[in-house]
Design a protein around this motif. Sequence first.
Motif: not given
Ligand code: WT7
Length: 666
Positions: A324, A399-402, A424-429, A519, A531, A534, A540, A545
């Motif tokens: 992030t 960001v990061g979790e629901p 509310d942004t979903w994404w990952q590393t 996810d 979402i 995992r 989380n 993570r």
């Molecule tokens: C995991 C990724 C993205 C940067 C921070 C985490 C969860 C992430 C959301 C959201 C629900 C989310 C998922 C994903 N996650 N954003 N907006 N709503 N869950 O990055 O450490 O790579 O973790 O974080 O489970 O797979 P990360």
Amino acid sequence: MAEESGDTDTDGDGELEARLADQETFDPPESFVEQANVADDGIYEEFEENWPDCWERAANLLSWDQEYETVLEDDDAPFYKWFTGGELNASANCLDRHVEDGAKNRAAIKWEGELGETRTYTYGDLLNEVEEFAAALRDLGVEEDDVVTLYMPMIPELPIAMLACARIGAPHSVVFAGFSADALATRMNAADSEYLVTCDGYYRRGDALNHKEKADKGLRGVDHEVTSVVVDRLGDELNHFLGNSAHDYDELIEEHAGASVEPVSRDAEDMLFLMYTSGTTGQPKGVKHTTGGYLSYAAWTSHAVLDVKPEDTYWCAADIGWITGHSYIVYGPLALGTTSMMYEGTPDYPERDRLWELVEKNGVDIFYTAPTAIRAFMKWGSQYPEEHDLSSLRLLGTVGEPINPRAWKWYYTHIGGENCPIVDTWWQTETGGMMITTLPGVGTMKPGSAGPPLPGIDARIVDTSGEQIEAGDAGYLTVQNPWPGMLRTLYQNDERFLAEYWQEYSDEESDEWVYFPEDGAKIDDDGYITILGRVDDVINVSGHRLGTMEIESAIVGVEGVAEAAVVGGSHEVKGQAVYTYVILEEGQGDSESMRERIVEGVEDAIGPIARPEEVVFTPELPKTRSGKIMRRLLEDLASGEELGNTSTLRNPEIVDEIAARISDSD
Ligand code: WT7
């Protein structure tokens, strides 16, 4: 699948409760839409019709030394290539071009230390120091493509070092400062990294932490020679030398004062950085991001989703040690030439209004944080934000979790003054940037649901056989086309890259590649995705993570432990907390000192973020007849949930015993 976070009623704001409780959708305020970078909903269609050329819109936010020839090359899928033939430099895109465009005196980074000291780097200042440090790194022997490890907390020298590496084409690998010495060593060994930039220490809740000691210890576990540089954060507080081979950052800067270093033209597909993240196995994964695709994507999503404009003061209150911070404190906002804030410390030091004080003092326009922080703010109460004028805010993000609807509504009301959209942004590393969220100037918001996939992103919810499922049913999230910010591989491990992300749902024969982020999710009739968490052995904790296997291997490394199982249990503020079930060797007592050694073992292997919430000693783990540990049951026990059918267990009697031990320790 993890549960959605439960609602909590702790702020006692009855009026808000009554008025917003039943409201399920929210529209962005007109005042926001009028000025939004993206306000036309035609963008979804535009991207779909022009895919993959639509991504030129992202690439066009950057300056290229050499124009790319092809937007997407998919001959060797899923080893996709973006903007091939193009050349650029990330530090030139984040610095030089803004200075050339007349923004030399605009603040690039506004930093505040925990004790209240402040530092502002204009784009001109930042460019100078980046060049000086780039020259120093070169003198120390760093060459193009050498991996430089950065092990630093939230101090300006961290983004400076990142950009200095980018300038000379040396990929950085940032290791979160809260990670342990062992974690540092593992990552340096895995990346064959011969250079380390670290610091003497930093402040946490007013105390000076000795970071240097950890770095030192980490270096003892590295299997090759390392040249290191130490930043002096604490002055006289600590002696900051790592030993004879360490160089002092300030001295290096002084020696290279006024140096100019031409940014190296990098191929679009050249690695910009590595970021280690947790996966299913005990070994962290080295996610590889590239220069052209990643930077385009970070800039595009900062523009379209975070609505960043050069004149903004923008604050992503994350740590640069995680993705992030890479994408949304450093690369995205600086590529767009805005002012990016950095805060060293904790949100409740010296008081619980610290962040709101910073928002007011700096006139912050955009604020981006994690649900775990929002739940903590909510618990502390609305009096803290109420003490401050937060009217400069225009947009909020999470960001990061629901995020559960109640926390969403608290954020909307008490921080946003009911006048800011929330993304509310979903994404990952691995995705490099945001993938699923509303566009703040376009989309209706539904608290609890991240929103539709961004334009150009083909996210679908499928069942175990890969078939798309009905709206409302829970399934698995997949991404069915590539995007510029995607990871290219796992460092020196293409095989694991294929196995981890592409095996589950792809059809290799027909060359159809489907990315599986691990996810669970569901979709509604409007195409909004919620979402669910995992579905692998990753948990989380406070938006961080952690791999349960990594924690388990740390615990079984403690003398006297025979077996361990680690799961996430639901936690009011952290979202999930680490629950460990431990079987001791014959003759070992489950003493307090044993418990302490286990906690210490985890902290030594990973860091305090992985600290077990609960250590439950048990004579056995619940296992199926085929000998598999029933993790779902351990999760339910940890979360205090109703237990499902236990009759398929080989040892059903153990469940009550474990339950009793958990309630004893409460
Ligand atoms: C995991 C990724 C993205 C940067 C921070 C985490 C969860 C992430 C959301 C959201 C629900 C989310 C998922 C994903 N996650 N954003 N907006 N709503 N869950 O990055 O450490 O790579 O973790 O974080 O489970 O797979 P990360």
